[in-house]
Design a protein around this motif. Structure first.
Motif, PDB file in Angstrom:
ATOM      1  N   GLY A 275       6.687 -10.399  -1.478  1.00 46.15           N
ATOM      2  CA  GLY A 275       6.466  -9.334  -2.446  1.00 46.15           C
ATOM      3  C   GLY A 275       7.703  -8.496  -2.704  1.00 46.15           C
ATOM      4  O   GLY A 275       7.785  -7.809  -3.729  1.00 46.15           O
TER       5      GLY A 275
ATOM      6  N   VAL B 281      -2.281  -6.182  -2.717  1.00 40.98           N
ATOM      7  CA  VAL B 281      -1.551  -5.385  -3.708  1.00 40.98           C
ATOM      8  C   VAL B 281      -0.272  -6.110  -4.128  1.00 40.98           C
ATOM      9  O   VAL B 281       0.029  -6.244  -5.319  1.00 40.98           O
ATOM     10  N   LEU B 282       0.472  -6.588  -3.143  1.00 38.41           N
ATOM     11  CA  LEU B 282       1.731  -7.263  -3.444  1.00 38.41           C
ATOM     12  C   LEU B 282       1.518  -8.541  -4.241  1.00 38.41           C
ATOM     13  O   LEU B 282       2.247  -8.829  -5.187  1.00 38.41           O
TER      14      LEU B 282
ATOM     15  N   ALA C 217      -1.071  -9.225  -6.176  1.00 33.14           N
ATOM     16  CA  ALA C 217      -1.588  -8.896  -7.511  1.00 33.14           C
ATOM     17  C   ALA C 217      -0.466  -8.527  -8.466  1.00 33.14           C
ATOM     18  O   ALA C 217      -0.653  -8.576  -9.688  1.00 33.14           O
ATOM     19  N   GLN C 218       0.704  -8.181  -7.909  1.00 31.57           N
ATOM     20  CA  GLN C 218       1.867  -7.901  -8.754  1.00 31.57           C
ATOM     21  C   GLN C 218       2.724  -9.130  -8.982  1.00 31.57           C
ATOM     22  O   GLN C 218       3.682  -9.077  -9.755  1.00 31.57           O
ATOM     23  N   ARG C 219       2.376 -10.238  -8.338  1.00 31.29           N
ATOM     24  CA  ARG C 219       3.175 -11.460  -8.473  1.00 31.29           C
ATOM     25  C   ARG C 219       2.460 -12.571  -9.222  1.00 31.29           C
ATOM     26  O   ARG C 219       3.079 -13.558  -9.608  1.00 31.29           O
TER      27      ARG C 219
ATOM     28  N   TYR D  26      -4.528 -11.581 -11.658  1.00 32.87           N
ATOM     29  CA  TYR D  26      -5.517 -10.955 -10.778  1.00 32.87           C
ATOM     30  C   TYR D  26      -6.466 -11.975 -10.166  1.00 32.87           C
ATOM     31  O   TYR D  26      -6.738 -11.943  -8.960  1.00 32.87           O
TER      32      TYR D  26
ATOM     33  N   TRP E  40      12.168  -3.474 -10.150  1.00 26.38           N
ATOM     34  CA  TRP E  40      11.305  -2.896  -9.126  1.00 26.38           C
ATOM     35  C   TRP E  40      10.626  -1.632  -9.644  1.00 26.38           C
ATOM     36  O   TRP E  40       9.455  -1.376  -9.359  1.00 26.38           O
TER      37      TRP E  40
ATOM     38  N   LYS F  37       7.162  -1.733 -11.389  1.00 22.36           N
ATOM     39  CA  LYS F  37       5.895  -1.872 -10.666  1.00 22.36           C
ATOM     40  C   LYS F  37       5.768  -0.915  -9.490  1.00 22.36           C
ATOM     41  O   LYS F  37       4.750  -0.889  -8.809  1.00 22.36           O
ATOM     42  N   GLU F  38       6.807  -0.107  -9.263  1.00 20.83           N
ATOM     43  CA  GLU F  38       6.854   0.726  -8.070  1.00 20.83           C
ATOM     44  C   GLU F  38       5.765   1.786  -8.036  1.00 20.83           C
ATOM     45  O   GLU F  38       5.146   2.038  -7.001  1.00 20.83           O
TER      46      GLU F  38
ATOM     47  N   ALA G 290       2.732   1.867  -9.494  1.00 26.35           N
ATOM     48  CA  ALA G 290       1.408   1.297  -9.240  1.00 26.35           C
ATOM     49  C   ALA G 290       1.279   0.844  -7.793  1.00 26.35           C
ATOM     50  O   ALA G 290       0.230   1.013  -7.159  1.00 26.35           O
ATOM     51  N   ARG G 291       2.349   0.288  -7.259  1.00 29.12           N
ATOM     52  CA  ARG G 291       2.342  -0.179  -5.876  1.00 29.12           C
ATOM     53  C   ARG G 291       2.161   1.001  -4.919  1.00 29.12           C
ATOM     54  O   ARG G 291       1.346   0.934  -3.982  1.00 29.12           O
TER      55      ARG G 291
END
Length: 261
Positions: free
Chosen positions: A120, A149-150, A152-154, A157, A219, A222-223, A225-226
């Protein structure tokens, strides 16, 4: 790095601008113990100050696994409060240690559970055809919070959800990971590191300020939301995970059967 038995190898190529960081516990499938947590942080921070290194490849030793997450023998004492949960893996990635040089992951064999903290925080992933990805948490009565979480950003969903919810019953193949965007390239067998180093060498040849600024910008996308999602994670883990003893029972009685999709 310091004296003693190291769990992480750092190899810097002469005149290439590329460093290769290798998780080096092949006998434990490169599972992360507390020594590796400390040594990874040391490596990332060392690379911040080495201007000769302009790009990094991250991989695992041996053929069976890139990384299988936290070592189950690692003892991590936890406060009783859900507001003060400790997760040592939050400190293993390059971004967590303020390294903004590009990191390319080269995956062979298994990448599961806590390995997603490292994937991630990598810019992209090159995979061997043998690579498989899965998240065992739910099988053992554990909440997959940070990992989900990680991921879902890669990837989409539905793919992240399926990976987290299916537990040990299913593994995502390198082919499927490439189809959904988790993997950017499938190399020839045994040549994932070589392919990743080739990419890193190209990036290392560009002006480093521009490269690092681009990494930081990506980075930043998406930072926020993460960080918001991570703030929920300790409470969800404390509320939804079974006691450690029951988790151990489920781990001991786990099925060895799974399908690869």
């Amino acid at each position: 790095m310091g004296a003693g038995v190291n769990t992480v190898r750092l190899d810097v190529g002469e005149d290439t601008g590329v460093a290769v960081v290798t998780l080096d516990r092949p006998g434990r499938l490169n599972a992360v113990d507390l020594t590796m947590v400390r040594e990874l942080a040391e490596v990332w921070r060392e690379l911040r100050f080495d201007d000769a290194v302009r790009a990094v490849v991250l991989t695992g030793s041996g053929e069976r696994a890139f990384c299988t997450g936290i070592d189950r023998d690692a003892v991590v004492p936890q406060p009783s409060s859900p507001y003060m949960q400790d997760d040592p893996l939050l400190g293993v990635g390059p971004k967590a240690n303020d390294l903004w040089k590009p990191v390319i992951a080269a995956v062979r064999g298994m990448a599961c559970g806590g390995a997603f903290y490292l994937l991630g925080e990598s810019e992209f992933v090159v995979a061997d055809p043998t690579a498989v990805f899965f998240d065992p948490h739910t099988t053992y009565g554990m909440v997959s919070a940070y990992e989900s979480v990680l991921m879902a950003q890669r990837m989409p969903y539905g793919e992240a959800a399926r990976t987290a919810l299916m537990g040990t019953a299913e593994r995502m193949s390198a082919r499927r990971a490439h189809e959904v965007g988790l993997v950017s390239e499938i190399a020839e067998e045994g040549r994932a590191v070589e392919a990743a180093v080739r990419c890193a060498g190209i990036v290392a040849g560009y002006p480093p300020e521009a490269v690092q600024g681009t990494v930081r910008a990506l980075w930043a996308a998406k930072e926020a939301a993460r960080a918001q999602a991570f703030a929920q994670a300790p409470h969800l883990i404390a509320l939804g995970s079974l006691p450690a003893g029951r988790q151990a029972e489920l781990f001991a009685g786990r099925s060895r059967e799974y399908r690869v999709r």
